[in-house]
Design an enzyme around this catalytic site. Structure first.
Site, mmCIF file in Angstrom:
data_model
loop_
_atom_site.group_PDB
_atom_site.id
_atom_site.type_symbol
_atom_site.label_atom_id
_atom_site.label_comp_id
_atom_site.label_asym_id
_atom_site.label_seq_id
_atom_site.Cartn_x
_atom_site.Cartn_y
_atom_site.Cartn_z
ATOM 1 N N HIS A 66 13.520 38.956 45.623
ATOM 2 C CA HIS A 66 12.967 39.633 46.815
ATOM 3 C C HIS A 66 14.011 39.687 47.869
ATOM 4 O O HIS A 66 14.211 38.836 48.595
ATOM 5 C CB HIS A 66 11.858 38.610 47.176
ATOM 6 C CG HIS A 66 11.005 39.097 48.228
ATOM 7 N ND1 HIS A 66 9.636 39.089 48.270
ATOM 8 C CD2 HIS A 66 11.326 39.424 49.610
ATOM 9 C CE1 HIS A 66 9.087 39.732 49.395
ATOM 10 N NE2 HIS A 66 10.136 40.041 49.936
ATOM 11 N N HIS A 89 15.288 42.593 50.793
ATOM 12 C CA HIS A 89 15.238 43.942 51.288
ATOM 13 C C HIS A 89 16.636 44.547 51.774
ATOM 14 O O HIS A 89 17.345 44.009 52.368
ATOM 15 C CB HIS A 89 14.352 43.883 52.501
ATOM 16 C CG HIS A 89 12.965 43.750 52.264
ATOM 17 N ND1 HIS A 89 11.985 44.702 52.061
ATOM 18 C CD2 HIS A 89 12.371 42.399 52.183
ATOM 19 C CE1 HIS A 89 10.731 43.953 51.877
ATOM 20 N NE2 HIS A 89 10.958 42.763 51.897
ATOM 21 N N ASP A 96 17.280 47.008 53.798
ATOM 22 C CA ASP A 96 17.403 47.236 55.263
ATOM 23 C C ASP A 96 17.524 45.779 56.116
ATOM 24 O O ASP A 96 17.731 45.975 57.115
ATOM 25 C CB ASP A 96 16.459 47.996 55.547
ATOM 26 C CG ASP A 96 14.926 47.852 55.161
ATOM 27 O OD1 ASP A 96 14.813 46.881 54.243
ATOM 28 O OD2 ASP A 96 14.027 48.392 55.747
ATOM 29 N N HIS A 108 3.761 41.946 48.956
ATOM 30 C CA HIS A 108 3.784 40.974 49.966
ATOM 31 C C HIS A 108 2.322 40.727 50.397
ATOM 32 O O HIS A 108 1.463 41.577 50.698
ATOM 33 C CB HIS A 108 4.446 41.688 51.267
ATOM 34 C CG HIS A 108 5.977 41.996 51.141
ATOM 35 N ND1 HIS A 108 6.399 42.746 50.378
ATOM 36 C CD2 HIS A 108 6.718 41.475 51.840
ATOM 37 C CE1 HIS A 108 7.612 42.725 50.561
ATOM 38 N NE2 HIS A 108 7.996 42.005 51.420
ATOM 39 N N GLU A 142 1.226 35.877 53.594
ATOM 40 C CA GLU A 142 2.169 35.680 54.720
ATOM 41 C C GLU A 142 1.540 35.612 56.195
ATOM 42 O O GLU A 142 1.390 34.347 56.541
ATOM 43 C CB GLU A 142 3.405 36.679 54.742
ATOM 44 C CG GLU A 142 4.618 36.260 55.377
ATOM 45 C CD GLU A 142 5.591 37.155 55.240
ATOM 46 O OE1 GLU A 142 6.752 36.872 55.721
ATOM 47 O OE2 GLU A 142 5.483 38.425 54.806
ATOM 48 N N ASP A 177 14.899 37.317 51.035
ATOM 49 C CA ASP A 177 14.177 38.180 51.753
ATOM 50 C C ASP A 177 15.062 38.980 52.362
ATOM 51 O O ASP A 177 15.088 40.477 52.212
ATOM 52 C CB ASP A 177 13.295 37.204 52.823
ATOM 53 C CG ASP A 177 11.948 38.270 53.018
ATOM 54 O OD1 ASP A 177 11.973 39.493 52.672
ATOM 55 O OD2 ASP A 177 11.132 37.706 53.782
#
Length: 345
Positions: free
Chosen positions: A18, A20, A22, A203, A206, A284
């Protein structure tokens, strides 16, 4: 924890499912790319930019956390930039012995300068592939649909994901703000993905409670759950997740930063681990959350007293939960086990 043990953790083989793209750029590269592309960023001084973009405490909400991505996305609007950042990510994770990583991003967020979505996928692939050849870090790409965008756009992104399997795409995701944007709205995208034998992660659990996880599993057919932190609020659903062997992608630091948990000591990771759920530990967003997989493991050791044996179990579970083809998966599992033999002597 002494420095010897910290150094040992850094050298352990790791898997990040997991991550990202960006949220995982280098701050100096953001500044350099902003100069090249004449992009508007808050500061072109590294320390100042880092003080703005790196989260050190808790944000008031997941939405506030996601605001940070406006800065990184400014410099991710060209093919050269995407290839560069993808390569640099492999270079960065190699330094802490990540042997497999799944990198996720949403092509629809990289069209501001006219780049076509398919070009963004191919550019990220080229950067990751170049990194793999140099550092032997295997990878998969996960394409993200966005909760806060229309279901029609998610469907287009799902089609892109299916069409780009040969460019390293191994899965489809649904990211973005959970509140007010339920996964069920994007059901058609996931039906298409599943029909074309592409794995999916969502996702969920959360910012919103177990109902979000329920939708991800029963309406969208999620093979994995991103975060799943609030699963414990529904004991019945928790037992179902365990029985169905649905892996949870745990991200300790970001869960605390987004106020998903009030304290890391109250994070349910240890509860889930002791109950026998399938878990992976992940970063993350390496830049925005100011973390590495080494840091996440050190946190798990400090808070839950996880041992090297526990990290071995978590890493093997992660690799077995990966969306990559079986031969690569098994080769990486063997690599992890062989490396752990040296550390557990």
């Amino acid at each position: 924890m002494n420095d010897v043990f910290k150094n040992k953790i850094k050298r352990l083989p790791k898997v990040d499912l997991h991550c990202h793209l960006d949220g995982s750029l280098r701050s100096k590269s953001i500044i350099d790319q902003a100069r090249k592309d004449n992009a508007d960023i808050p500061s072109k001084q590294a320390k100042v930019l880092e003080s703005i973009i790196k989260i050190k405490g808790q944000e008031s909400s997941l939405e506030n956390y996601l605001d940070k991505f406006k800065i990184t996305l400014c410099v991710m609007q060209t093919s050269n930039a995407l290839e560069r950042f993808a390569f640099e990510l492999i270079e960065d994770v190699h330094k802490e012995n990540v042997v497999y990583i799944e990198v996720r991003f949403s092509p629809i967020l990289h069209i501001n300068s006219g780049m076509k979505p398919e070009v963004s996928i191919e550019s990220v692939y080229e950067g990751l592939k170049r990194g793999e050849k140099k550092y032997n870090v295997k990878f998969g790409i996960i394409i993200c649909g966005m909760r806060n965008l229309s279901p029609e756009k998610s469907l287009k992104l799902a089609k892109l994901a299916i069409e780009h399997k040969k460019y390293g795409v191994v899965g489809f995701d649904l990211a973005g703000p959970e509140s007010y944007f339920p996964a069920k709205n994007h059901k058609k995208a996931f039906e298409l993905v599943k029909k074309n034998n592409l794995k999916c992660t969502i996702h969920a659990g959360e910012a919103v409670g177990p109902s979000s996880i329920y939708q991800a599993i029963y309406i969208c057919g999620a093979d994995r759950i991103g975060h799943g932190t609030r699963l414990k609020e529904d004991p019945k659903l928790l037992k179902i997740v365990k029985k169905k062997e649905i892996p949870l992608e745990v991200c300790l630091t970001s869960n605390w930063q987004t106020n998903c948990v009030n304290s890391l000591k109250k994070h349910p990771m240890n509860l889930y681990y002791e109950m026998g759920l399938i878990l992976s530990l992940n970063t993350d967003n390496r830049l925005i959350s100011n973390t590495t997989l080494t840091n996440e493991m050190i946190l798990a050791n400090n808070i839950f007293d996880f041992s090297l044996g526990d990290f071995k179990n978590l890493t093997v579970m992660a690799m077995k939960s990966a969306f990559i083809d079986e031969p690569i998966k098994q080769e990486r599992v063997d690599l992890i086990l062989n490396q752990y033999e040296k550390f557990l002597v």
